[in-house]
Design a protein around this motif. Structure first.
Motif, short mmCIF file in Angstrom:
data_model
loop_
_atom_site.label_atom_id
_atom_site.label_comp_id
_atom_site.label_asym_id
_atom_site.label_seq_id
_atom_site.Cartn_x
_atom_site.Cartn_y
_atom_site.Cartn_z
N MET A 244 0.96 -1.11 -0.12
CA MET A 244 -0.02 -0.16 0.09
C MET A 244 0.78 1.17 0.10
O MET A 244 1.91 1.28 0.38
CB MET A 244 -0.94 0.25 1.18
CG MET A 244 -2.09 -0.96 1.09
SD MET A 244 -3.09 -0.62 -0.07
CE MET A 244 -3.77 0.99 0.49
N GLU A 245 0.23 2.24 -0.71
CA GLU A 245 0.87 3.51 -0.37
C GLU A 245 0.21 4.59 0.66
O GLU A 245 -1.03 4.71 0.64
CB GLU A 245 0.93 4.35 -1.93
CG GLU A 245 1.71 3.65 -2.75
CD GLU A 245 1.73 4.10 -4.25
OE1 GLU A 245 2.50 4.18 -4.96
OE2 GLU A 245 0.45 4.97 -4.40
N ILE A 246 0.98 4.90 1.54
CA ILE A 246 0.51 5.57 2.76
C ILE A 246 1.13 7.28 2.74
O ILE A 246 2.41 7.27 2.84
CB ILE A 246 0.89 5.08 4.17
CG1 ILE A 246 0.20 3.58 4.12
CG2 ILE A 246 0.38 5.87 5.08
CD1 ILE A 246 0.60 2.95 5.31
N THR A 247 0.34 8.22 2.57
CA THR A 247 0.71 9.35 2.36
C THR A 247 1.34 9.82 3.96
O THR A 247 0.47 9.59 4.89
CB THR A 247 -0.35 10.35 2.10
OG1 THR A 247 -0.99 9.95 0.80
CG2 THR A 247 0.09 11.61 2.07
N VAL A 248 2.17 10.47 3.95
CA VAL A 248 2.98 10.98 5.12
C VAL A 248 3.31 12.49 4.88
O VAL A 248 3.74 12.89 3.74
CB VAL A 248 4.29 10.27 5.57
CG1 VAL A 248 5.05 10.97 6.78
CG2 VAL A 248 4.03 8.98 5.81
N VAL A 249 2.84 13.62 5.88
CA VAL A 249 3.06 14.74 5.53
C VAL A 249 3.66 15.37 7.04
O VAL A 249 3.25 14.94 8.16
CB VAL A 249 1.65 15.59 5.51
CG1 VAL A 249 1.77 17.01 5.36
CG2 VAL A 249 0.84 15.00 4.50
N PHE A 250 4.84 16.00 6.91
CA PHE A 250 5.42 16.80 7.87
C PHE A 250 5.34 18.18 7.84
O PHE A 250 5.61 18.68 6.80
CB PHE A 250 7.12 16.58 7.94
CG PHE A 250 7.66 15.15 8.35
CD1 PHE A 250 7.02 14.82 9.58
CD2 PHE A 250 7.78 14.40 7.40
CE1 PHE A 250 7.74 13.46 9.92
CE2 PHE A 250 8.15 12.88 7.80
CZ PHE A 250 8.08 12.30 8.85
N ASN A 251 4.44 18.92 8.81
CA ASN A 251 4.42 20.28 8.91
C ASN A 251 5.43 20.99 9.79
O ASN A 251 5.36 20.96 11.03
CB ASN A 251 2.98 20.46 9.26
CG ASN A 251 1.91 19.83 8.46
OD1 ASN A 251 1.66 19.82 7.39
ND2 ASN A 251 1.30 18.83 9.23
N ILE A 252 6.10 21.82 9.22
CA ILE A 252 7.35 22.31 9.77
C ILE A 252 7.20 24.00 9.80
O ILE A 252 6.93 24.68 8.85
CB ILE A 252 8.87 22.14 9.38
CG1 ILE A 252 8.88 20.46 9.04
CG2 ILE A 252 9.97 22.55 10.00
CD1 ILE A 252 9.79 19.81 8.26
#
Length: 465
Positions: free
Chosen positions: A37-45
């Protein structure tokens, strides 16, 4: 059972208009490729007067604002640590891309970040039903007055006018929406579609604190979910389209524990139950067997499996013996500190971080309840008809639980029991080779048709004799 790589917890980042901008500031997006599966990851800096602050989102899992405990950016090198999830990310900024590695629990995966939202590869799920449906479907909301929350779901009816026999669907462990969505599969949607096409109304609803349902999932235990299901049954009893004498429960995994509890507490309101990979033994015994089977399919050495068994057995014994959590925690901490070797600690985590995470996982209210809960006494009180099914390749709830379920029901004098083990099916009731959870996503089938047919024919048989 608990889903792998679950991300929870909320966090609030601070911001100052006087802070100097940083080239790493902003939102960075990436795709983790996990178990097919492709899992979206987001880092908000964000750059603040006190340095860099950040949160992480995992939108595909419905998790936002996960706190980043440590973040640094020096000489174009980005380092992020989230001990609560045993997560470490390291990468190098090269123009508009951060090329790096995402590590969780010792497993390393490549993860490149960019400022643009990535496009995911479409997955094939041929059993997903598509509109228009040959039945009536409506969004519904109902109250759990005991918890003072409103739960949201979907009610499907063969026609607008009934009455029809009905099923309340109960999800497995972990935060689940009304479709019990996992790794691109929506098994409850597939089941509800099949049952409704066969004359059976279905109510499926979002877990408390998930999607449109109110409440706090993180603090809930199986006993809280029991009251949610009781509220769902009460709601169905108010609907004129529903045959009140034939309202049943269908629980998967942990839902297969909850269903007998609800049925035993509400004998006049529950007409039948269907257990999909339900358990018949106490939670600690189930987890020990589950770990052994999964470790074996992962090709872990016999020595490692035995060492894990010894540590977990001793930890679970403590949990059974010590009811006071404040007394339990230091005793468990001492055991884990003594038994956990440095080689057990995932890369990127300190020993203290790893022990802290193990303690949080083991002593949270849900886990303590699950480990101590024995379904047998509740099964013994169930007098309505029961269908219990399992797959022969189920590594999370082994099919031996069928015998334990049947024995408990018979001890209570219930002989309206049908049990069936389906060959070659895993915990999600997919046709498979090994049953390994790592294969769930790569299998296109969501739910084996032969199990769908068994469930619908059995329910029709007992509601229309």
């Amino acid at each position: 059972m608990k889903n792998f790589s679950t991300f929870l917890i909320s966090f609030c980042i601070s911001f100052s208009v006087f802070a100097q901008p940083s080239p790493i500031e902003g939102s960075w997006y990436g795709l983790l490729k996990v178990q097919g599966m492709e899992i979206t990851v987001v880092f908000n800096i964000t750059q603040t007067d006190d340095g860099l602050k950040a949160t992480m989102d995992s939108p595909d899992q419905g998790a936002f604002g996960i706190p980043v405990d440590k973040i640094s950016f020096e000489s174009d090198r980005l380092e992020i640590a989230i001990p609560s999830g045993m997560i470490v990310y390291t990468g190098m900024l090269k123009e508009d891309i951060v090329e790096g590695t995402f590590t969780q629990g010792g497993f390393e995966l490549p993860l490149d970040l960019s400022r643009e939202k990535p496009e995911k590869t479409a997955v094939k799920r041929p059993q997903d039903p598509t509109e228009p449906f040959p039945y009536h479907a409506e969004d519904v909301y109902f109250r759990n007055e005991k918890a003072d929350i409103t739960l949201a779901g979907t009610l499907t009816l063969p026609k607008k006018q009934g009455p029809f026999p009905a099923v309340v669907m109960i999800t497995g462990s972990g935060p689940q929406n009304r479709d019990e969505e996992i790794l691109g599969h929506r098994p409850f949607l597939v089941i509800a579609d099949h049952l409704t096409r066969n004359g059976i109304a279905v109510l499926r609803f979002d877990d408390r604190g998930v999607a449109e349902s109110e409440g706090d999932f993180a603090s809930a235990t199986s006993w809280d979910f029991v009251t949610d299901v009781e509220a769902a049954v009460s709601f169905l009893r108010t609907r004129p389209e529903i045959d009140r004498a034939h309202i049943g429960l269908m629980g998967h995994s942990e839902g297969g524990i909850i269903a007998p509890i609800v049925a035993s507490r509400n004998p006049d309101n529950v007409g039948f139950i269907v257990l999909l990979a339900g358990t018949g033994v106490r939670g600690d015994k189930l987890l020990l067997e589950q770990q052994r089977l999964i470790f074996e399919v992962m090709d872990m050495s016999a020595e490692e499996i035995e060492r894990n068994r010894i540590i977990n057995t001793r930890a679970f014994e403590m949990i059974q013996q010590i009811e006071d959590t404040e007394i339990l925690k230091p005793a468990l901490q001492s055991l884990l500190t003594e038994k956990i070797a440095d080689s057990d600690i995932p890369s990127g985590l300190t020993r203290d971080m790893y022990l802290q995470q193990l303690m949080a996982q083991t002593t949270n209210p849900w886990m303590l309840t699950f480990l101590r809960l024995d379904p047998a006494p509740y099964l013994e009180k169930v007098q309505c008809p029961v269908l219990a099914v399992n797959g022969s390749n189920d590594l999370q709830v082994p099919p031996s639980n069928l015998q334990a379920i049947e024995a408990a029901l018979n001890r209570g004098g219930n002989h309206h029991v049908t049990v069936k083990e389906f060959p070659g099916l895993n915990h999600l009731f997919q046709e498979c080779e090994t049953g390994a959870p790592s294969n769930y996503a790569t299998i296109e089938q969501t739910f084996a048709p032969q199990v769908l047919e068994k469930m619908s024919s059995w329910i029709t048989g007992i509601t229309n004799p």
